[in-house]
Write a protein that holds these residues in place. Structure first.
Motif, mmCIF file in Angstrom:
data_model
loop_
_atom_site.group_PDB
_atom_site.id
_atom_site.type_symbol
_atom_site.label_atom_id
_atom_site.label_comp_id
_atom_site.label_asym_id
_atom_site.label_seq_id
_atom_site.Cartn_x
_atom_site.Cartn_y
_atom_site.Cartn_z
ATOM 1 N N UNK A 16 0.842 -1.197 0.000
ATOM 2 C CA UNK A 16 0.000 0.000 0.000
ATOM 3 C C UNK A 16 0.880 1.251 0.000
ATOM 4 N N UNK A 17 0.657 2.203 -0.919
ATOM 5 C CA UNK A 17 1.511 3.393 -1.019
ATOM 6 C C UNK A 17 1.587 4.217 0.262
ATOM 7 N N UNK A 18 0.466 4.337 0.967
ATOM 8 C CA UNK A 18 0.460 5.112 2.207
ATOM 9 C C UNK A 18 1.314 4.437 3.271
ATOM 10 N N UNK A 19 1.127 3.126 3.426
ATOM 11 C CA UNK A 19 1.914 2.407 4.425
ATOM 12 C C UNK A 19 3.390 2.365 4.035
ATOM 13 N N UNK A 20 3.660 2.238 2.742
ATOM 14 C CA UNK A 20 5.051 2.226 2.283
ATOM 15 C C UNK A 20 5.735 3.550 2.595
ATOM 16 N N UNK A 21 5.008 4.658 2.411
ATOM 17 C CA UNK A 21 5.574 5.978 2.706
ATOM 18 C C UNK A 21 5.889 6.112 4.191
ATOM 19 N N UNK A 22 5.017 5.596 5.034
ATOM 20 C CA UNK A 22 5.253 5.643 6.483
ATOM 21 C C UNK A 22 6.468 4.805 6.862
ATOM 22 N N UNK A 23 6.557 3.622 6.290
ATOM 23 C CA UNK A 23 7.686 2.744 6.596
ATOM 24 C C UNK A 23 9.006 3.372 6.163
ATOM 25 N N UNK A 24 9.031 3.963 4.984
ATOM 26 C CA UNK A 24 10.261 4.591 4.502
ATOM 27 C C UNK A 24 10.627 5.799 5.348
ATOM 28 N N UNK A 25 9.624 6.485 5.893
ATOM 29 C CA UNK A 25 9.891 7.623 6.771
ATOM 30 C C UNK A 25 10.556 7.184 8.067
ATOM 31 N N UNK A 55 -0.001 -2.028 10.489
ATOM 32 C CA UNK A 55 1.436 -2.292 10.483
ATOM 33 C C UNK A 55 1.894 -2.862 11.818
ATOM 34 N N UNK A 56 1.298 -2.398 12.901
ATOM 35 C CA UNK A 56 1.604 -2.941 14.226
ATOM 36 C C UNK A 56 1.150 -4.399 14.320
ATOM 37 N N UNK A 57 -0.058 -4.655 13.881
ATOM 38 C CA UNK A 57 -0.602 -6.011 13.934
ATOM 39 C C UNK A 57 0.202 -6.961 13.061
ATOM 40 N N UNK A 58 0.746 -6.447 11.975
ATOM 41 C CA UNK A 58 1.524 -7.270 11.056
ATOM 42 C C UNK A 58 2.966 -7.458 11.468
ATOM 43 N N UNK A 59 3.365 -6.833 12.562
ATOM 44 C CA UNK A 59 4.720 -7.023 13.061
ATOM 45 C C UNK A 59 5.788 -6.205 12.376
ATOM 46 N N UNK A 60 5.379 -5.213 11.579
ATOM 47 C CA UNK A 60 6.364 -4.380 10.893
ATOM 48 C C UNK A 60 6.783 -3.166 11.723
ATOM 49 N N UNK A 61 5.949 -2.792 12.676
ATOM 50 C CA UNK A 61 6.245 -1.643 13.530
ATOM 51 C C UNK A 61 6.170 -2.043 15.001
ATOM 52 N N UNK A 62 6.817 -1.245 15.824
ATOM 53 C CA UNK A 62 6.642 -1.311 17.270
ATOM 54 C C UNK A 62 6.261 0.089 17.730
ATOM 55 N N UNK A 63 5.699 0.194 18.919
ATOM 56 C CA UNK A 63 5.248 1.486 19.411
ATOM 57 C C UNK A 63 5.685 1.662 20.848
ATOM 58 N N UNK A 64 6.010 2.877 21.197
ATOM 59 C CA UNK A 64 6.421 3.213 22.561
ATOM 60 C C UNK A 64 5.572 4.392 23.033
ATOM 61 N N UNK A 65 5.002 4.240 24.206
ATOM 62 C CA UNK A 65 4.164 5.300 24.768
ATOM 63 C C UNK A 65 4.953 6.124 25.767
ATOM 64 N N UNK A 66 4.910 7.430 25.584
ATOM 65 C CA UNK A 66 5.583 8.353 26.495
ATOM 66 C C UNK A 66 4.592 9.458 26.852
ATOM 67 N N UNK A 67 4.045 9.366 28.059
ATOM 68 C CA UNK A 67 3.013 10.311 28.441
ATOM 69 C C UNK A 67 1.779 10.116 27.582
#
Length: 239
Positions: A16-25, A55-67
């Motif tokens: 997906x172009x939108x997800x690809x742009x986010x990943x490349x960023x 992307x999180x569900x697919x295991x391509x991203x991780x997330x960190x919560x700060x405040x």
């Protein structure tokens, strides 16, 4: 049922172009909030949130919560490697011609020098890697790795980098990464990360805040020329 990894699932997410742009960023290894990723992809915050969840569900991203904020990053260097390899395929046109001329200032900056998940890529990364090989500080091996020679250990030490203290991953200490703009290999892996970190610490390189592009300082050009024979003209002309 085929006993194979679900390659199609990961491919679908990246396609997906939108997800690809986010990943490349996120390919420089730094974390970014959803708002920055929405801007990078040119979509609304609501749309970005939906894609990030996938992307999180697919295991391509991780997330960190700060405040109150959530910061997203690639799940690991293995994801960055996939992106670079896909980009190297995309850089070849249907007729087999490599797209050598970037179409924008940002593209030119990324081609010249950029951060690929915390190691140096682009024309500069390739030129530095080639210079290390020409001086027999590293040697390319058949398994897509680089081996650091005795002279290389001494040189890196003189540069302030203790190679013996760098911990290899399961994919090795120094890996050959195919550069998607140059179609040649640059130094990656834990040694590539440690080397770029040291060049930044010495004030030779400067990472930009909101870009994957990397700048070379005047001190850096002087040092690269003295130590490796790499100068701006060499990188620009591809010599």
């Amino acid at each position: 049922m085929y006993a194979h990894p679900a390659v199609s699932s990961a491919a679908f997410l990246i396609a997906d172009p939108t997800r690809a742009a986010m990943l490349m960023a996120l390919a420089d290894g730094r974390a970014q909030p959803a708002g920055e990723l929405a801007y990078a992809a040119g979509v609304t915050a609501q749309t970005a949130s939906s894609h990030l969840a996938k992307l999180l569900a697919g295991g391509l991203l991780s997330v960190e919560t700060q405040g109150r904020h959530r910061y997203y990053r690639l799940a690991g260097s293995h994801v960055a490697l996939v992106l670079e390899n896909l980009a190297s395929i995309a850089s070849v046109l249907p007729g087999g011609t490599v797209r050598r001329t970037p179409r924008s200032r940002e593209a030119r900056e990324l081609q010249f020098a950029r951060c690929c998940y915390d190691h140096l890529a682009g024309g500069l990364g390739v030129a530095v890697t080639q210079a290390l090989q020409d001086r027999a500080f590293i040697v390319a091996t058949a398994d897509k790795q680089f081996e650091v020679t005795h002279d290389g250990m001494a040189w890196f030490s003189a540069m302030g980098l203790d190679v013996a203290a760098v911990k290899p991953t399961r994919r090795g200490l120094a890996r050959q990464c195919l550069d998607w703009t140059e179609r040649r290999h640059h130094l990656a892996g834990p040694l590539g990360v440690a080397f770029m970190t040291q060049l930044c610490a010495k004030g030779w390189l400067r990472r930009l805040k909101n870009s994957r592009a990397v700048q070379v300082t005047p001190k850096g050009w002087a040092g690269l020329k003295e130590e490796l024979g790499v100068d701006k003209r060499t990188v620009q002309t591809g010599v």
